[in-house]
Write an enzyme that holds these catalytic residues in place. Structure first.
Site, PDB file in Angstrom:
ATOM      1  N   ASP A 143      66.328  80.415  37.863  1.00 65.14           N
ATOM      2  CA  ASP A 143      64.974  80.946  37.657  1.00 65.14           C
ATOM      3  C   ASP A 143      64.940  82.096  36.644  1.00 65.14           C
ATOM      4  OD1 ASP A 143      64.082  79.193  39.707  1.00 65.14           O
ATOM      5  OD2 ASP A 143      64.852  80.622  41.167  1.00 65.14           O
TER       6      ASP A 143
ATOM      7  N   LYS B 250      64.897  79.570  31.830  1.00 65.78           N
ATOM      8  CA  LYS B 250      65.558  78.636  30.903  1.00 65.78           C
ATOM      9  C   LYS B 250      64.557  77.670  30.279  1.00 65.78           C
ATOM     10  CE  LYS B 250      68.340  77.326  34.219  1.00 65.78           C
ATOM     11  NZ  LYS B 250      68.065  78.342  35.237  1.00 65.78           N
ATOM     12  N   GLY B 251      63.595  77.202  31.094  1.00 63.34           N
ATOM     13  CA  GLY B 251      62.636  76.200  30.613  1.00 63.34           C
ATOM     14  C   GLY B 251      61.914  76.676  29.365  1.00 63.34           C
ATOM     15  N   LYS B 252      61.503  77.936  29.352  1.00 67.91           N
ATOM     16  CA  LYS B 252      60.765  78.457  28.201  1.00 67.91           C
ATOM     17  C   LYS B 252      61.646  78.460  26.943  1.00 67.91           C
ATOM     18  CE  LYS B 252      59.108  82.606  26.093  1.00 67.91           C
ATOM     19  NZ  LYS B 252      58.331  83.822  26.056  1.00 67.91           N
TER      20      LYS B 252
ATOM     21  N   GLY C 286      63.526  73.676  38.745  1.00 66.00           N
ATOM     22  CA  GLY C 286      62.094  73.845  38.506  1.00 66.00           C
ATOM     23  C   GLY C 286      61.928  74.605  37.212  1.00 66.00           C
TER      24      GLY C 286
ATOM     25  N   THR D 178      66.978  73.161  48.637  1.00 63.73           N
ATOM     26  CA  THR D 178      65.633  72.743  48.251  1.00 63.73           C
ATOM     27  C   THR D 178      65.225  71.481  49.022  1.00 63.73           C
ATOM     28  OG1 THR D 178      66.515  71.423  46.449  1.00 63.73           O
ATOM     29  CG2 THR D 178      65.880  73.686  45.923  1.00 63.73           C
TER      30      THR D 178
ATOM     31  N   ARG E  62      83.391  58.978  46.645  1.00 66.19           N
ATOM     32  CA  ARG E  62      83.363  57.636  46.054  1.00 66.19           C
ATOM     33  C   ARG E  62      82.546  56.633  46.858  1.00 66.19           C
ATOM     34  NH1 ARG E  62      89.604  58.420  45.484  1.00 66.19           N
ATOM     35  NH2 ARG E  62      89.034  59.400  47.437  1.00 66.19           N
TER      36      ARG E  62
ATOM     37  N   GLN F 297      69.692  75.508  37.497  1.00 69.37           N
ATOM     38  CA  GLN F 297      70.171  76.551  38.422  1.00 69.37           C
ATOM     39  C   GLN F 297      70.805  77.691  37.618  1.00 69.37           C
ATOM     40  OE1 GLN F 297      71.209  73.043  39.499  1.00 69.37           O
ATOM     41  NE2 GLN F 297      69.105  73.048  40.184  1.00 69.37           N
TER      42      GLN F 297
ATOM     43  N   THR G 246      60.096  74.798  45.524  1.00 75.41           N
ATOM     44  CA  THR G 246      59.746  74.819  46.947  1.00 75.41           C
ATOM     45  C   THR G 246      58.588  75.766  47.248  1.00 75.41           C
ATOM     46  OG1 THR G 246      61.364  76.578  47.246  1.00 75.41           O
ATOM     47  CG2 THR G 246      62.116  74.329  47.669  1.00 75.41           C
ATOM     48  N   GLY G 247      58.194  76.606  46.294  1.00 71.20           N
ATOM     49  CA  GLY G 247      57.115  77.570  46.524  1.00 71.20           C
ATOM     50  C   GLY G 247      57.544  78.754  47.382  1.00 71.20           C
TER      51      GLY G 247
END
Ligand code: IMP
Length: 430
Positions: A13, A16-18, A40, A128, A142, A225, A302-303
């Site tokens: 959190d 990274k997405g940005k 997320g 999560t 396996r 993560q 998960t909020g």
């Protein structure tokens, strides 16, 4: 040519997405290498906010987007995500590729994730609940099923029948659950329907990625993560079940370490954590509440409210080492706008009274030694010129950089694409 890995330096959190979204503008491909839809990644552009859980953030820019072999895939959730994007006029047809070697998250993985947590009671990991741990467990023992198995229906069916028998025994005898047992027949027809939708996306992705590298393309490897959720180097057992470190990008996509040119560490200007586990600089007071409210610190998957605390230089210094970080993007500095004083953990006092500046194996029972710095007490949110950043913020950044041993290359002053200062654009093809 450049291969850049983007990796979280704390407990996920970090934003990274940005940054992936930003660097994707000029990238030829974005590749995810581990995790699943436990991630997320929040991306904002214009007035729209997108939260991606499984698909690489590059999908929003219509860049070649690859789910590597190291990812675990919940097909139903992926189809849902593809449909949601389609409703926002983002088609994925021509640029999504899924590894034929990626593991499938099967129905029992989600059930066992939930039942396992219930069984652990107060010692639960706080997962999560997406079946990620059990899917990786099966990969390693396996008894997992892979995306490519779907392409051979007869074999898939035979294996499914064998595995379902074992999983039903587990459900009944180990978990002592009275939930309905798994039906190989139903799962087979469910997955046959998924295959119809997803067949065009299934590829030999190690070949694809290596060919793109040979052609001199710019490739971004998107970590999910964060460093301290890594199964080997994180705060075990309160970790996720994959190698989140930059090193995981090689095994998780099928490329060699000599191919990597840059490792960009994403660093939140303070620290957060979702789920259980030790967190030395956690704040359970008004300062913690202020970080949570100013930073909108709620889990994107998960909020759940995220736990918040001061910046921990020991963690990030260790992350710089573990990932071979070449520079850092510092995120969410604007969240600190209202603080009179900022604190940074510079060492820990251990339970035996000794001090350390290096991260110990266990973070339980350590007391952080905090250094204070003045806050900037003005609105920095949205500043896009380096020269306009408050003096105290620059001092804070300089101190962080000095303590963790990596230079700052990107500064983020807000959630939008535009609210970013890139110090050396050439470094990232911008
Ligand atoms: P799992 O990955 O669902 O098994 O959860 C294991 C731990 O990793 C829990 O503490 C989760 O809260 C945490 N976790 C998993 N994915 C993320 C993420 O994307 N951001 C932050 N924490 C995460």
């Amino acid at each position: 040519m450049a291969c850049v890995i983007i990796v979280g330096t704390q407990w996920g959190d970090e934003g990274k997405g940005k940054i992936v979204d930003l660097l994707t503008e000029r990238a030829d491909a974005v590749v995810r290498y581990q995790g699943g839809n436990n991630a997320g990644h929040t991306v904002m552009f214009g007035e729209k906010t997108f939260i991606l859980h499984l698909l690489p953030s590059g999908i929003l820019r219509k860049t070649t987007s690859i789910l590597g072999n190291g990812v675990v895939i919940d097909l139903a959730e992926m189809i849902k995500e593809i449909d949601e994007l389609a409703q926002m006029d983002i088609a994925v047809e021509d640029h999504l590729h899924i590894s034929d070697r990626a593991q499938l998250v099967m129905p029992w993985h989600k059930t066992f994730d939930r039942l396992g947590e219930e069984q652990k009671g107060k010692n639960k990991i706080g997962t999560t609940g997406r079946g990620i741990g059990p899917a990786y467990e099966d990969k390693v023992r396996r008894s997992g099923m892979r995306v490519g198995d779907l392409l051979e229906p007869e074999l898939f069916k035979a294996r499914l029948e064998e595995i379902v028998e074992e999983k039903n025994k587990l459900l009944e005898l180990y978990y002592k659950s009275d939930e309905p047992s798994f039906s190989a027949e139903e799962i087979f027809s469910e997955f046959t329907a998924y295959l119809k939708i997803l067949k065009p996306y299934i590829r030999d992705t190690p070949l694809l990625v290596n060919q793109m590298i040979e052609e001199g393309k710019n490739i971004l490897f998107e970590g999910a993560q964060g460093t301290f959720l890594d199964v080997d180097h994180g705060t075990y057992p309160f970790v996720t079940s994959s190698n989140t470190l930059a090193g995981g990008a090689c095994a998780g996509t099928g490329i060699g370490p000599t191919r990597i040119n840059e490792v960009l560490g994403i660093v939140k200007a303070y620290t957060t954590r979702v789920g259980s586990g030790p967190f030395p600089t956690e704040l359970l007071d008004n300062d913690g509440e202020l970080l949570q409210s100013e930073g909108h610190e709620f889990g994107a998957t998960t909020g759940r409210p995220r736990r918040c605390g001061w910046f921990d230089a020991l963690l990030v210094r260790q992350a710089v080492r573990l990932n071979g970080i070449t520079s850092m993007a510092v995120m969410k500095l604007d969240v600190l706008d209202k603080f009179d004083t900022l604190k940074i953990a510079v060492s820990y006092r251990l339970s035996n009274g000794e001090h350390t500046e290096n991260l110990p194996r266990s973070l339980e029972n350590v007391t952080p030694v905090l250094e204070e710095m003045p806050g900037w007490k003005c609105k920095s949110a949205g500043i896009t010129e380096y020269d306009q950043l408050p003096r105290e913020m620059l001092a804070y950044l300089e101190r962080i950089s000095e303590l963790v041993g990596a230079k700052v290359s990107i500064i983020s002053t807000g959630p939008k694409r535009e609210e970013t200062i890139v110090l050396n654009p050439d470094q990232f093809w911008l």
